[in-house]
Design a protein around this motif. Structure first.
Motif, PDB file in Angstrom:
ATOM      1  N   ILE A 233       0.833  -1.201   0.000  1.00  0.00           N
ATOM      2  CA  ILE A 233       0.000   0.000   0.000  1.00  0.00           C
ATOM      3  C   ILE A 233       0.870   1.254   0.000  1.00  0.00           C
ATOM      4  O   ILE A 233       0.633   2.208  -0.757  1.00  0.00           O
ATOM      5  N   GLY A 234       1.918   1.249   0.845  1.00  0.00           N
ATOM      6  CA  GLY A 234       2.806   2.411   0.914  1.00  0.00           C
ATOM      7  C   GLY A 234       3.513   2.686  -0.396  1.00  0.00           C
ATOM      8  O   GLY A 234       3.634   3.840  -0.821  1.00  0.00           O
ATOM      9  N   VAL A 235       3.980   1.616  -1.052  1.00  0.00           N
ATOM     10  CA  VAL A 235       4.678   1.782  -2.336  1.00  0.00           C
ATOM     11  C   VAL A 235       3.743   2.352  -3.392  1.00  0.00           C
ATOM     12  O   VAL A 235       4.128   3.248  -4.170  1.00  0.00           O
ATOM     13  N   ASN A 236       2.503   1.867  -3.441  1.00  0.00           N
ATOM     14  CA  ASN A 236       1.551   2.391  -4.424  1.00  0.00           C
ATOM     15  C   ASN A 236       1.254   3.856  -4.185  1.00  0.00           C
ATOM     16  O   ASN A 236       1.127   4.640  -5.137  1.00  0.00           O
ATOM     17  N   TYR A 283       5.491 -16.382  -4.857  1.00  0.00           N
ATOM     18  CA  TYR A 283       4.471 -17.365  -5.260  1.00  0.00           C
ATOM     19  C   TYR A 283       3.304 -17.374  -4.273  1.00  0.00           C
ATOM     20  O   TYR A 283       2.691 -18.390  -4.004  1.00  0.00           O
ATOM     21  N   ILE A 284       3.029 -16.186  -3.684  1.00  0.00           N
ATOM     22  CA  ILE A 284       1.889 -16.050  -2.783  1.00  0.00           C
ATOM     23  C   ILE A 284       0.986 -14.968  -3.355  1.00  0.00           C
ATOM     24  O   ILE A 284       1.327 -13.792  -3.318  1.00  0.00           O
ATOM     25  N   PRO A 285      -0.163 -15.319  -3.916  1.00  0.00           N
ATOM     26  CA  PRO A 285      -1.068 -14.313  -4.449  1.00  0.00           C
ATOM     27  C   PRO A 285      -1.541 -13.366  -3.359  1.00  0.00           C
ATOM     28  O   PRO A 285      -1.996 -13.803  -2.306  1.00  0.00           O
ATOM     29  N   LEU A 286      -1.381 -12.077  -3.577  1.00  0.00           N
ATOM     30  CA  LEU A 286      -1.852 -11.099  -2.604  1.00  0.00           C
ATOM     31  C   LEU A 286      -3.371 -11.122  -2.550  1.00  0.00           C
ATOM     32  O   LEU A 286      -4.036 -11.455  -3.527  1.00  0.00           O
ATOM     33  N   SER A 287      -3.912 -10.807  -1.396  1.00  0.00           N
ATOM     34  CA  SER A 287      -5.357 -10.823  -1.233  1.00  0.00           C
ATOM     35  C   SER A 287      -6.024  -9.950  -2.291  1.00  0.00           C
ATOM     36  O   SER A 287      -5.535  -8.873  -2.642  1.00  0.00           O
ATOM     37  N   THR A 288      -7.138 -10.444  -2.819  1.00  0.00           N
ATOM     38  CA  THR A 288      -7.884  -9.697  -3.835  1.00  0.00           C
ATOM     39  C   THR A 288      -8.274  -8.322  -3.305  1.00  0.00           C
ATOM     40  O   THR A 288      -8.184  -7.314  -4.026  1.00  0.00           O
ATOM     41  N   LEU A 289      -8.699  -8.264  -2.058  1.00  0.00           N
ATOM     42  CA  LEU A 289      -9.094  -6.988  -1.472  1.00  0.00           C
ATOM     43  C   LEU A 289      -7.936  -6.008  -1.450  1.00  0.00           C
ATOM     44  O   LEU A 289      -8.099  -4.828  -1.754  1.00  0.00           O
ATOM     45  N   VAL A 290      -6.735  -6.486  -1.097  1.00  0.00           N
ATOM     46  CA  VAL A 290      -5.562  -5.606  -1.036  1.00  0.00           C
ATOM     47  C   VAL A 290      -5.191  -5.120  -2.431  1.00  0.00           C
ATOM     48  O   VAL A 290      -4.860  -3.936  -2.620  1.00  0.00           O
ATOM     49  N   LYS A 291      -5.226  -6.029  -3.418  1.00  0.00           N
ATOM     50  CA  LYS A 291      -4.891  -5.614  -4.786  1.00  0.00           C
ATOM     51  C   LYS A 291      -5.844  -4.534  -5.289  1.00  0.00           C
ATOM     52  O   LYS A 291      -5.422  -3.544  -5.885  1.00  0.00           O
ATOM     53  N   VAL A 292      -7.127  -4.743  -5.072  1.00  0.00           N
ATOM     54  CA  VAL A 292      -8.111  -3.764  -5.532  1.00  0.00           C
ATOM     55  C   VAL A 292      -7.945  -2.449  -4.785  1.00  0.00           C
ATOM     56  O   VAL A 292      -8.026  -1.363  -5.375  1.00  0.00           O
ATOM     57  N   VAL A 323      -7.512  -2.556 -12.952  1.00  0.00           N
ATOM     58  CA  VAL A 323      -7.690  -3.753 -12.103  1.00  0.00           C
ATOM     59  C   VAL A 323      -7.505  -5.020 -12.919  1.00  0.00           C
ATOM     60  O   VAL A 323      -6.859  -5.980 -12.472  1.00  0.00           O
ATOM     61  N   LEU A 324      -8.059  -5.050 -14.111  1.00  0.00           N
ATOM     62  CA  LEU A 324      -7.924  -6.245 -14.950  1.00  0.00           C
ATOM     63  C   LEU A 324      -6.468  -6.487 -15.344  1.00  0.00           C
ATOM     64  O   LEU A 324      -6.008  -7.633 -15.353  1.00  0.00           O
ATOM     65  N   VAL A 325      -5.732  -5.425 -15.635  1.00  0.00           N
ATOM     66  CA  VAL A 325      -4.306  -5.583 -15.958  1.00  0.00           C
ATOM     67  C   VAL A 325      -3.556  -6.131 -14.750  1.00  0.00           C
ATOM     68  O   VAL A 325      -2.668  -6.996 -14.893  1.00  0.00           O
ATOM     69  N   VAL A 326      -3.889  -5.669 -13.546  1.00  0.00           N
ATOM     70  CA  VAL A 326      -3.260  -6.180 -12.324  1.00  0.00           C
ATOM     71  C   VAL A 326      -3.506  -7.677 -12.177  1.00  0.00           C
ATOM     72  O   VAL A 326      -2.581  -8.460 -11.907  1.00  0.00           O
TER      73      VAL A 326
END
Length: 458
Positions: A233-236, A283-292, A323-326
């Motif tokens: 979150i901080g990096v974004n 190889y750990i998918p970040l939570s969908t909520l965090v990505k969005v 979001v789709l590109v992510v």
């Protein structure tokens, strides 16, 4: 629905009650609110046992549960296992060099050497067995240590053969105190199956309750994971502020249309590289909520700092494409990470992304691509992402862009700009469909690759 909700609440209450009971039994109730990272070594061992007890298993297999513990913690752990066995469970575990007092706590012991059974029976009868086969345990010697020495062949291979013969390679039940009272596993399995069919049992719960528990667990995991959550979150936020400052109000300046175009491509590059590389490395998918959430904050910061058109429909199109590109970039990283190790994956990720950028239509417009290379634009998900966000900003019949009096604005007419870069403004729906197809294809490919890898290593 009222009756169903009531049943869900009853199940939830019973499960919570069962968890408290297990924690009380394992001596972990006082640490109920403590994070796992804050538990001691012995508490972590008991915590791993507690996780297995949730489903109330008939048989438990534990691999060296006392390894890494001090003598007091070892004794506490084995006593706990003995108490659980007294409750009707069968507990099978390997043990690493137990002391004599620890060894006596076990009800039955099974000794193996080179795949053959040297002894099986009650722990108390081990010394009698050794005497009967002609290898008596020395006085004041730990029987567990002595039988391990025998199994390792320190006293000769002939002694191993004699012990295997004496036990009929595990078929003899002579050294059990009462062989007739050994558990009938078929009866126990039948009783356990009957319990599973009970609608009021702990195993009977609704899919809604399972989904709720998994979502809550995922949220807690994301909240506690500072590296993959707060840092992301901080990096974004920082990158968004940096790009927003660099391209300040470029969206409403007719003389900075090309600069704004560069910004849009930079946004896609950020979404692609940060998500893809993180997935390859961990190889750990970040939570969908965090990505969005990260994508939304990044989009809001840049969109308003660079003064893009203040229309909700344009912002929505911009955000949906981002979001789709992510998600597509994450799927691409999953596919690479499922097959290659970290070193090769780190090399191949950026390498395979170069063709994606080449055929996206940024450096060379799609209309200028040679006919024999045009097929590459169809396998580049960045092409559809770029077309989507450019169409969101400059499509929808956008009017003339304001031009400063002291500047020459070659692209103050958005239609002219779209023609020159070879982007059609009416393709947003097709772009979304294409990105969704990329998402499904890459996810399925990653799953198939991972499944094949697991089968190859099995």
């Amino acid at each position: 629905m009222g009756g169903w909700d009531r049943r869900v609440k009853i199940w939830g209450y019973r499960i919570a009650e069962k968890i408290d009971e297990i924690l009380q039994t394992l001596g972990l109730f006082k640490s109920k609110k403590t994070n796992t990272a804050g538990l001691s070594g012995g508490q972590k061992k008991r915590m791993s046992i507690a996780l297995e007890l949730i489903s109330n298993p008939l048989v438990m297999f534990l691999d060296e549960p006392t390894t890494g513990l001090d003598s007091s913690s070892c004794m506490s752990c084995v006593r706990l296992l003995k108490e659980l066995a007294r409750q009707g469970r069968t507990i099978v575990c390997t043990i690493h060099q137990p002391s004599a007092s620890l060894f006596q706590l076990f009800d039955q012991v099974y000794v193996l050497a080179a795949g053959n059974c040297l002894y099986q029976g009650d722990t108390a009868n081990l010394i009698t067995f050794l005497q009967n086969v002609g290898f008596p345990c020395p006085m004041f010697h730990n029987p567990a240590d002595y039988v391990i020495e025998l199994a390792c062949g320190e006293y000769g291979e002939d002694k191993i053969e004699a012990m295997v013969k004496a036990t009929s390679n595990g078929k003899s039940l002579t050294y059990f105190n009462d062989a007739s009272k050994l558990p009938d596993m078929k009866i126990l399995r039948d009783e356990n199956s009957a319990d599973d069919k009970d609608d009021n049992g702990l195993a009977a719960t609704s899919q809604y309750n399972q989904l709720k528990v998994l979502l809550r667990r995922g949220f807690i995991k994301v909240k506690r994971d500072q590296t993959l959550t707060y840092l992301r979150i901080g990096v974004n936020i920082m990158v968004g502020l940096m790009l927003g400052t660099l391209y300040w109000k470029a969206g409403i300046d007719g003389s900075k249309v090309l600069d704004n175009y560069n910004l849009l491509f930079s946004i896609l590059m950020h979404h692609m590289m940060s998500t893809m590389m993180l997935t390859i490395l961990t190889y750990i998918p970040l939570s969908t909520l965090v990505k969005v959430l990260c994508c939304f904050m990044f989009t809001v910061i840049i969109y308003y700092m660079t003064a893009q058109p203040s229309e909700m429909i344009r912002f929505g199109m911009f955000f949906i494409t981002s979001v789709l590109v992510v998600f597509v970039a994450q799927s691409f990283g999953l596919m690479i990470g499922a097959y290659f190790d970290v070193v090769n994956g780190t090399f191949l990720g950026p390498t395979l992304s170069v063709p994606m950028m080449m055929f996206a239509g940024f450096g060379v417009s799609l209309q200028d691509l040679p006919s024999y290379l045009y097929w590459g634009s169809y396998i580049s998900y960045l092409r559809f992402g770029l077309e989507g966000i450019v169409g969101a900003i400059y499509g929808l019949n956008r009017g003339i862009i304001d031009c400063p009096e002291s500047a020459y604005c070659h692209y103050k007419y958005p239609k002219k700009f779209l023609e020159d870069v070879g982007v059609r403004a009416d393709q947003f729906d097709n772009d979304v469909v294409a990105l969704i197809l990329f998402l499904f294809v890459l996810r399925i490919t990653a799953y198939c690759v991972l499944r094949l890898e697991l089968q190859a290593t099995a």
